[in-house]
Design a protein around this motif. Structure first.
Motif, short mmCIF file in Angstrom:
data_model
loop_
_atom_site.label_atom_id
_atom_site.label_comp_id
_atom_site.label_asym_id
_atom_site.label_seq_id
_atom_site.Cartn_x
_atom_site.Cartn_y
_atom_site.Cartn_z
N GLN A 1 -55.43 25.45 5.65
CA GLN A 1 -56.65 26.24 5.78
C GLN A 1 -57.53 25.67 6.90
O GLN A 1 -57.43 24.48 7.22
CB GLN A 1 -57.43 26.24 4.48
N PRO A 2 -58.37 26.50 7.47
CA PRO A 2 -59.31 25.99 8.48
C PRO A 2 -60.11 24.82 7.93
O PRO A 2 -60.55 24.86 6.77
CB PRO A 2 -60.20 27.20 8.77
N LEU B 1 -48.60 25.15 6.74
CA LEU B 1 -49.72 26.08 6.61
C LEU B 1 -50.91 25.32 6.03
O LEU B 1 -50.78 24.63 5.01
CB LEU B 1 -49.33 27.23 5.69
N THR C 1 -53.21 27.19 15.75
CA THR C 1 -51.93 27.73 15.33
C THR C 1 -50.98 27.83 16.51
O THR C 1 -51.30 28.45 17.53
CB THR C 1 -52.12 29.11 14.69
N THR D 1 -49.62 26.39 11.24
CA THR D 1 -50.33 27.64 11.03
C THR D 1 -51.63 27.34 10.30
O THR D 1 -51.62 26.76 9.21
CB THR D 1 -49.50 28.62 10.20
N ASP E 1 -58.27 28.06 13.48
CA ASP E 1 -57.29 29.13 13.63
C ASP E 1 -56.56 29.03 14.97
O ASP E 1 -55.35 29.25 15.06
CB ASP E 1 -57.98 30.49 13.54
N SER F 1 -54.74 29.07 8.67
CA SER F 1 -55.17 30.38 8.20
C SER F 1 -55.74 30.27 6.80
O SER F 1 -55.28 29.45 5.99
CB SER F 1 -53.97 31.35 8.19
N SER F 2 -56.72 31.08 6.54
CA SER F 2 -57.29 31.12 5.19
C SER F 2 -56.59 32.21 4.37
O SER F 2 -56.91 32.39 3.19
CB SER F 2 -58.79 31.38 5.26
#
Length: 125
Positions: free
Chosen positions: A13-14, A11, A91, A122, A88, A124-125
């Motif tokens: 973050q953008p 995971l 992903t 993944t 995003d 995602s923020s």
């Protein structure tokens, strides 16, 4: 046992980065073209990046050009995918395979390509 194992997903973050690894066991990657593909839920599998056995030719999908870099370390029997400026839409589950046909403009799996478990990325923020 002959197999490829993908790892390095997670995971993020953008705008972040990840480095995926495709490690071979039971055979040498030295003589193989290798490709990275990804599949997002509800979407078809798409070619992300591929590299010939010598590294002389690399292919990048339009959506990842300038952000992703493929490389190989034959001594470690591993191919890497460095992913920067993640979005995003990156992903997906990422897979690698050695049964690919590569040109500078295209990369696709052959009919006999086999697929492992992949590694989940993944963004995602």
């Amino acid at each position: 046992q002959v197999q490829l194992v993908e790892s390095g997903g997670g995971l993020v973050q953008p705008g972040g980065s990840l480095r995926l690894s495709c490690a071979a066991s039971g055979f040498s990657l030295r003589y193989s073209n290798v490709g990275w593909f990804r599949q997002a839920p509800g979407k078809e599998r798409e070619g992300v990046s591929c590299i010939t056995n010598t590294g002389a030719i690399t292919y990048y999908g339009d959506s990842v050009k300038g952000r992703f870099t493929i490389s190989r370390d034959n001594g470690r029997n591993t191919v890497y995918l460095q992913m920067n400026s993640l979005r995003d839409e990156d992903t997906a589950v990422y897979f690698c395979t050695v049964d690919v046909v590569i040109t500078a403009r295209s990369c696709g799996p052959t009919a006999r390509a086999s697929w492992g478990q992949g590694t989940q990325v993944t963004v995602s923020s």
